[in-house]
Design a protein around this motif. Structure first.
Motif, PDB file in Angstrom:
ATOM      1  N   ASP A 154       6.918  -2.556   0.071  1.00  0.00           N
ATOM      2  CA  ASP A 154       8.123  -3.386  -0.026  1.00  0.00           C
ATOM      3  C   ASP A 154       8.289  -4.300   1.183  1.00  0.00           C
ATOM      4  O   ASP A 154       8.692  -5.451   1.055  1.00  0.00           O
ATOM      5  CB  ASP A 154       9.364  -2.490  -0.153  1.00  0.00           C
ATOM      6  CG  ASP A 154       9.537  -1.975  -1.568  1.00  0.00           C
ATOM      7  OD1 ASP A 154       9.060  -2.637  -2.507  1.00  0.00           O
ATOM      8  OD2 ASP A 154      10.146  -0.897  -1.722  1.00  0.00           O
ATOM      9  N   SER A 155       7.988  -3.768   2.367  1.00  0.00           N
ATOM     10  CA  SER A 155       8.158  -4.588   3.578  1.00  0.00           C
ATOM     11  C   SER A 155       7.266  -5.813   3.521  1.00  0.00           C
ATOM     12  O   SER A 155       7.698  -6.925   3.838  1.00  0.00           O
ATOM     13  CB  SER A 155       7.811  -3.806   4.847  1.00  0.00           C
ATOM     14  OG  SER A 155       8.700  -2.758   5.025  1.00  0.00           O
ATOM     15  N   ARG A 180       1.834  -1.086  -3.681  1.00  0.00           N
ATOM     16  CA  ARG A 180       2.712   0.072  -3.568  1.00  0.00           C
ATOM     17  C   ARG A 180       4.184  -0.337  -3.770  1.00  0.00           C
ATOM     18  O   ARG A 180       5.032   0.479  -4.092  1.00  0.00           O
ATOM     19  CB  ARG A 180       2.537   0.665  -2.160  1.00  0.00           C
ATOM     20  CG  ARG A 180       3.404   1.853  -1.839  1.00  0.00           C
ATOM     21  CD  ARG A 180       3.114   2.330  -0.437  1.00  0.00           C
ATOM     22  NE  ARG A 180       1.771   2.855  -0.316  1.00  0.00           N
ATOM     23  CZ  ARG A 180       1.419   4.086  -0.651  1.00  0.00           C
ATOM     24  NH1 ARG A 180       2.315   4.927  -1.125  1.00  0.00           N
ATOM     25  NH2 ARG A 180       0.180   4.485  -0.518  1.00  0.00           N
TER      26      ARG A 180
HETATM   27  P1  NAP Z   1       4.992   1.569   2.947  1.00  0.00           P
HETATM   28  O1  NAP Z   1       5.760   1.625   1.687  1.00  0.00           O
HETATM   29  O2  NAP Z   1       4.465   2.816   3.566  1.00  0.00           O
HETATM   30  O3  NAP Z   1       3.764   0.583   2.681  1.00  0.00           O
HETATM   31  C1  NAP Z   1       2.798   0.344   3.669  1.00  0.00           C
HETATM   32  C2  NAP Z   1       1.706  -0.534   3.069  1.00  0.00           C
HETATM   33  O4  NAP Z   1       0.766  -0.814   4.091  1.00  0.00           O
HETATM   34  C3  NAP Z   1       0.949   0.145   1.907  1.00  0.00           C
HETATM   35  O5  NAP Z   1       0.674  -0.789   0.907  1.00  0.00           O
HETATM   36  C4  NAP Z   1      -0.333   0.615   2.589  1.00  0.00           C
HETATM   37  O6  NAP Z   1      -1.448   0.589   1.759  1.00  0.00           O
HETATM   38  C5  NAP Z   1      -0.531  -0.423   3.666  1.00  0.00           C
HETATM   39  N1  NAP Z   1      -1.235   0.164   4.799  1.00  0.00           N
HETATM   40  C6  NAP Z   1      -0.896   1.250   5.528  1.00  0.00           C
HETATM   41  N2  NAP Z   1      -1.780   1.447   6.522  1.00  0.00           N
HETATM   42  C7  NAP Z   1      -2.710   0.458   6.405  1.00  0.00           C
HETATM   43  C8  NAP Z   1      -3.876   0.124   7.136  1.00  0.00           C
HETATM   44  N3  NAP Z   1      -4.255   0.837   8.207  1.00  0.00           N
HETATM   45  N4  NAP Z   1      -4.585  -0.950   6.744  1.00  0.00           N
HETATM   46  C9  NAP Z   1      -4.190  -1.694   5.678  1.00  0.00           C
HETATM   47  N5  NAP Z   1      -3.096  -1.440   4.944  1.00  0.00           N
HETATM   48  C10 NAP Z   1      -2.357  -0.365   5.309  1.00  0.00           C
HETATM   49  O7  NAP Z   1       5.821   0.855   4.137  1.00  0.00           O
HETATM   50  P2  NAP Z   1       6.934  -0.289   4.042  1.00  0.00           P
HETATM   51  O8  NAP Z   1       6.505  -1.356   3.115  1.00  0.00           O
HETATM   52  O9  NAP Z   1       7.248  -0.660   5.452  1.00  0.00           O
HETATM   53  O10 NAP Z   1       8.190   0.460   3.416  1.00  0.00           O
HETATM   54  C11 NAP Z   1       8.746   1.601   4.074  1.00  0.00           C
HETATM   55  C12 NAP Z   1       9.929   2.114   3.261  1.00  0.00           C
HETATM   56  O11 NAP Z   1      11.000   1.170   3.335  1.00  0.00           O
HETATM   57  C13 NAP Z   1       9.599   2.271   1.784  1.00  0.00           C
HETATM   58  O12 NAP Z   1      10.292   3.382   1.293  1.00  0.00           O
HETATM   59  C14 NAP Z   1      10.136   1.011   1.163  1.00  0.00           C
HETATM   60  O13 NAP Z   1      10.486   1.161  -0.205  1.00  0.00           O
HETATM   61  C15 NAP Z   1      11.365   0.748   2.035  1.00  0.00           C
HETATM   62  N6  NAP Z   1      11.686  -0.690   2.046  1.00  0.00           N
HETATM   63  C16 NAP Z   1      12.566  -1.143   1.108  1.00  0.00           C
HETATM   64  C17 NAP Z   1      12.874  -2.494   1.077  1.00  0.00           C
HETATM   65  C18 NAP Z   1      13.850  -2.990   0.049  1.00  0.00           C
HETATM   66  O14 NAP Z   1      14.093  -2.305  -0.904  1.00  0.00           O
HETATM   67  N7  NAP Z   1      14.413  -4.153   0.238  1.00  0.00           N
HETATM   68  C19 NAP Z   1      12.302  -3.376   1.979  1.00  0.00           C
HETATM   69  C20 NAP Z   1      11.391  -2.883   2.907  1.00  0.00           C
HETATM   70  C21 NAP Z   1      11.086  -1.528   2.926  1.00  0.00           C
HETATM   71  P3  NAP Z   1      -1.617   1.634   0.520  1.00  0.00           P
HETATM   72  O15 NAP Z   1      -0.663   1.151  -0.530  1.00  0.00           O
HETATM   73  O16 NAP Z   1      -3.049   1.493   0.157  1.00  0.00           O
HETATM   74  O17 NAP Z   1      -1.268   2.972   1.093  1.00  0.00           O
END
Ligand code: NAP
Length: 318
Positions: A154-155, A180
């Motif tokens: 999402d981020s 994701r």
């Molecule tokens: P996340 O959901 O953990 O996603 C991280 C992404 O980075 C995944 O796609 C992952 O790939 C990729 N990744 C991780 N390590 C990597 C690496 N070493 N090399 C390349 N790619 C890598 O983190 P997030 O997007 O920061 O979100 C965190 C939480 O906040 C989530 O629960 C999310 O729903 C929430 N959030 C919500 C909103 C909203 O609703 N407005 C906005 C932002 C965040 P893989 O998919 O292959 O694991």
């Protein structure tokens, strides 16, 4: 063993604002600087969205100012990081650098969260020179420039959609063929005409020239071949890690590891322990919101030490 009325762990905008308020309340806070003194803002260059600086201010300078302001009112600082805490009885104990143990009547935890990095060659040295982990902070510097966003969550979708207002073109690089991110966020990104996709591509190295990012080398996972996506900006958006490991499970955390606090104040699950800033805020993650929460924590501690703070943890969970 040194005894303090309040210890503050971490010196980002939350911890330093808590230090300013606690010092002005004559609590003589003892502040442990942490692994990354000054926090994430020391990794950025110009900060243009912190209120009060019409011409912007360099991140490291802003943090130096906050630190000097806290010191002026009597906050004490110690270099080092917290390796252990005992929150099971009062006074609490906090151990710095493995062997330097302090006692405190109250503790404010402001150890922040660290943006995860790809840990590929050329990345860390280009932070602030084209590599960023914060679109809100740095997007403005990439007007009419090419941008790459790495991540499939999402981020990454949110940051990419935000950054298209600046970018001449934007590519999302993700290591798998499926994202994701939630459907709504994916749809928004897919509908954005400026966004191109490099799915199933693993980042390999960051290419730079004259101290500026010029491209991201990626490996196509299907063919095994590498290619370079030319870009001036690389936003790494692969999640954050709250710095809570040192707590050893003594506070209630959310499933990702962020400290849970009472939504109406800064109290944690342990009476006398308060939290502020990114270590308890997975959502806003801005310097100004962290500073605001640091102010709340210091005011809560002041009340707590006067015996006037009502610790109602049931409210946090209900
Ligand atoms: P996340 O959901 O953990 O996603 C991280 C992404 O980075 C995944 O796609 C992952 O790939 C990729 N990744 C991780 N390590 C990597 C690496 N070493 N090399 C390349 N790619 C890598 O983190 P997030 O997007 O920061 O979100 C965190 C939480 O906040 C989530 O629960 C999310 O729903 C929430 N959030 C919500 C909103 C909203 O609703 N407005 C906005 C932002 C965040 P893989 O998919 O292959 O694991």
């Amino acid at each position: 063993m040194a005894h303090h009325r309040v210890m503050i762990l971490g010196t980002g905008p939350a911890g330093l604002t808590a230090a300013i308020y606690a010092a002005r309340a004559n609590l003589v806070p003892f502040v442990v600087e942490g692994n990354e003194p000054g926090g994430q803002l020391t990794l950025t260059t110009e900060v243009e969205n912190f209120p009060g600086f019409p011409d912007g201010i360099l991140g490291p300078n802003l943090m130096e100012n906050l630190r000097a302001q806290a010191a002026r009112f009597g906050a004490h600082f110690q270099e080092g990081w917290v390796t252990r805490v005992d929150l099971s009885r009062q006074p609490f104990t906090v151990t710095v650098n493995e062997n330097d143990t302090h006692e405190a009547d109250a503790v404010i935890i402001s150890t922040g969260a660290s943006a995860k990095l790809l840990e590929i060659p050329g990345e860390s040295e280009m932070i602030g020179h084209g590599v960023s982990t914060c679109a809100t902070c740095d997007g403005f510097f990439f007007r009419n420039k090419r941008i790459v966003v790495v991540g499939g969550g999402d981020s990454a979708m949110e940051e990419a959609t935000y950054l298209t207002r600046f970018a001449s073109e934007l590519t999302i690089v993700h290591r798998r063929s499926t994202l994701r991110a939630s459907k709504v966020m994916q749809d928004r990104a897919h509908q954005d005409e400026k966004i191109r996709w490099a799915l199933d591509c693993t980042p390999v190295s960051v290419r730079s020239e004259n101290n500026q990012v010029r491209g991201l080398e990626v490996r196509d996972n299907k063919t095994g071949k590498t290619k370079i996506i030319e870009t001036e900006g690389l936003f790494v958006s692969i999640g954050h890690r709250p710095n809570t490991e040192f707590l050893g499970g003594q506070l209630q955390l959310d499933p990702v590891g962020y400290i849970l606090t009472n939504p109406r104040n800064s109290a944690t699950s342990v009476k006398g322990v308060f939290a502020c800033g990114d270590v308890m805020d997975p959502h806003y993650r801005q310097a100004v919101t962290a500073a605001g929460s640091g102010c709340r924590a210091a005011m809560d501690v002041e009340k707590y030490l006067e015996g006037a703070f009502v610790h109602d943890w049931s409210m946090a969970l209900g």
